[in-house]
Design an enzyme around this catalytic site. Structure first.
Site, PDB file in Angstrom:
ATOM      1  N   CYS A   3      -4.724   7.739   2.963  1.00 52.69           N
ATOM      2  CA  CYS A   3      -3.343   8.114   2.643  1.00 52.69           C
ATOM      3  C   CYS A   3      -3.300   9.041   1.411  1.00 52.69           C
ATOM      4  O   CYS A   3      -3.843   8.717   0.354  1.00 52.69           O
ATOM      5  CB  CYS A   3      -2.535   6.849   2.382  1.00 52.69           C
ATOM      6  SG  CYS A   3      -0.919   7.146   1.682  1.00 52.69           S
ATOM      7  N   HIS A  45       0.374   0.482  -1.011  1.00 51.94           N
ATOM      8  CA  HIS A  45       0.714   1.245   0.192  1.00 51.94           C
ATOM      9  C   HIS A  45       1.752   0.505   1.027  1.00 51.94           C
ATOM     10  O   HIS A  45       1.493  -0.558   1.577  1.00 51.94           O
ATOM     11  CB  HIS A  45      -0.522   1.533   1.051  1.00 51.94           C
ATOM     12  CG  HIS A  45      -0.176   2.355   2.251  1.00 51.94           C
ATOM     13  ND1 HIS A  45      -0.120   3.740   2.215  1.00 51.94           N
ATOM     14  CD2 HIS A  45       0.208   2.001   3.499  1.00 51.94           C
ATOM     15  CE1 HIS A  45       0.259   4.188   3.393  1.00 51.94           C
ATOM     16  NE2 HIS A  45       0.454   3.147   4.199  1.00 51.94           N
ATOM     17  N   HIS A  97       3.799   7.153   3.068  1.00 48.71           N
ATOM     18  CA  HIS A  97       3.653   6.209   1.954  1.00 48.71           C
ATOM     19  C   HIS A  97       5.001   6.278   1.242  1.00 48.71           C
ATOM     20  O   HIS A  97       5.417   7.371   0.808  1.00 48.71           O
ATOM     21  CB  HIS A  97       2.490   6.640   1.047  1.00 48.71           C
ATOM     22  CG  HIS A  97       2.265   5.769  -0.161  1.00 48.71           C
ATOM     23  ND1 HIS A  97       1.041   5.233  -0.490  1.00 48.71           N
ATOM     24  CD2 HIS A  97       3.116   5.381  -1.151  1.00 48.71           C
ATOM     25  CE1 HIS A  97       1.141   4.534  -1.616  1.00 48.71           C
ATOM     26  NE2 HIS A  97       2.399   4.613  -2.044  1.00 48.71           N
ATOM     27  N   HIS A  99       8.155   6.782  -0.712  1.00 49.22           N
ATOM     28  CA  HIS A  99       8.416   7.563  -1.924  1.00 49.22           C
ATOM     29  C   HIS A  99       9.902   7.843  -2.040  1.00 49.22           C
ATOM     30  O   HIS A  99      10.593   8.031  -1.044  1.00 49.22           O
ATOM     31  CB  HIS A  99       7.622   8.876  -1.927  1.00 49.22           C
ATOM     32  CG  HIS A  99       7.765   9.696  -0.678  1.00 49.22           C
ATOM     33  ND1 HIS A  99       7.084   9.406   0.470  1.00 49.22           N
ATOM     34  CD2 HIS A  99       8.512  10.790  -0.400  1.00 49.22           C
ATOM     35  CE1 HIS A  99       7.403  10.281   1.415  1.00 49.22           C
ATOM     36  NE2 HIS A  99       8.276  11.128   0.914  1.00 49.22           N
TER      37      HIS A  99
END
Ligand code: 5GP
Ligand code: ZN
Length: 113
Positions: A3, A45, A97, A99
């Site tokens: 990732c 994660h 991921h 954000h």
């Protein structure tokens, strides 16, 4: 670990860091959509907002509560801030991921496109 944002949070891929602690990482977006545009992520994660659970309650509460402090560090002076998290391809998510985009320094339209 494949990732991109896990690698950025681990310092394996360089970024323009604004803030970091054990749980939270904030860095400037590589393709800013406003005079100030940074991303705030949990180091853990989690794929997206839609994948968060009660287990992440404390972590995500901490992350949200850190945004004003990080925004101040990034030079945001309180004229208006847009906080956005795209979840899923149709919503425009391109990095899977979790954000939060934090944007400021211009006027934003509503509803979003
Ligand atoms: P999304 O499209 O998933 O909502 O947001 C992903 C964001 O990550 C985009 O605004 C994009 O510009 C930013 N981004 C993608 N790759 C990198 C990178 O390698 N470094 C940084 N700093 N930002 C990135
Ligand atoms: Zn990740």
């Amino acid at each position: 670990m494949s990732c991109l944002f896990c690698k950025i949070a681990a310092g394996e891929i360089p970024s323009n860091v604004i803030y970091e602690d054990d749980d939270v990482f904030a860095f400037h977006d590589i393709s800013p959509q406003a005079p100030t545009h940074f991303l705030v992520i949990p180091k853990k994660h989690i794929e997206s907002v839609m994948h968060s659970t009660a287990e992440e309650q404390e972590l995500l509460g901490k992350l949200m509560a850190k945004i004003p402090e990080i925004a101040k560090k990034a030079g945001i002076d309180g004229t208006g801030v847009r906080v956005v998290s795209n979840s899923g391809a149709d919503a425009g998510q391109s990095v899977f991921h979790l954000h939060f985009h934090v944007l400021s320094g211009r006027k934003f339209g509503w509803p979003p496109g």
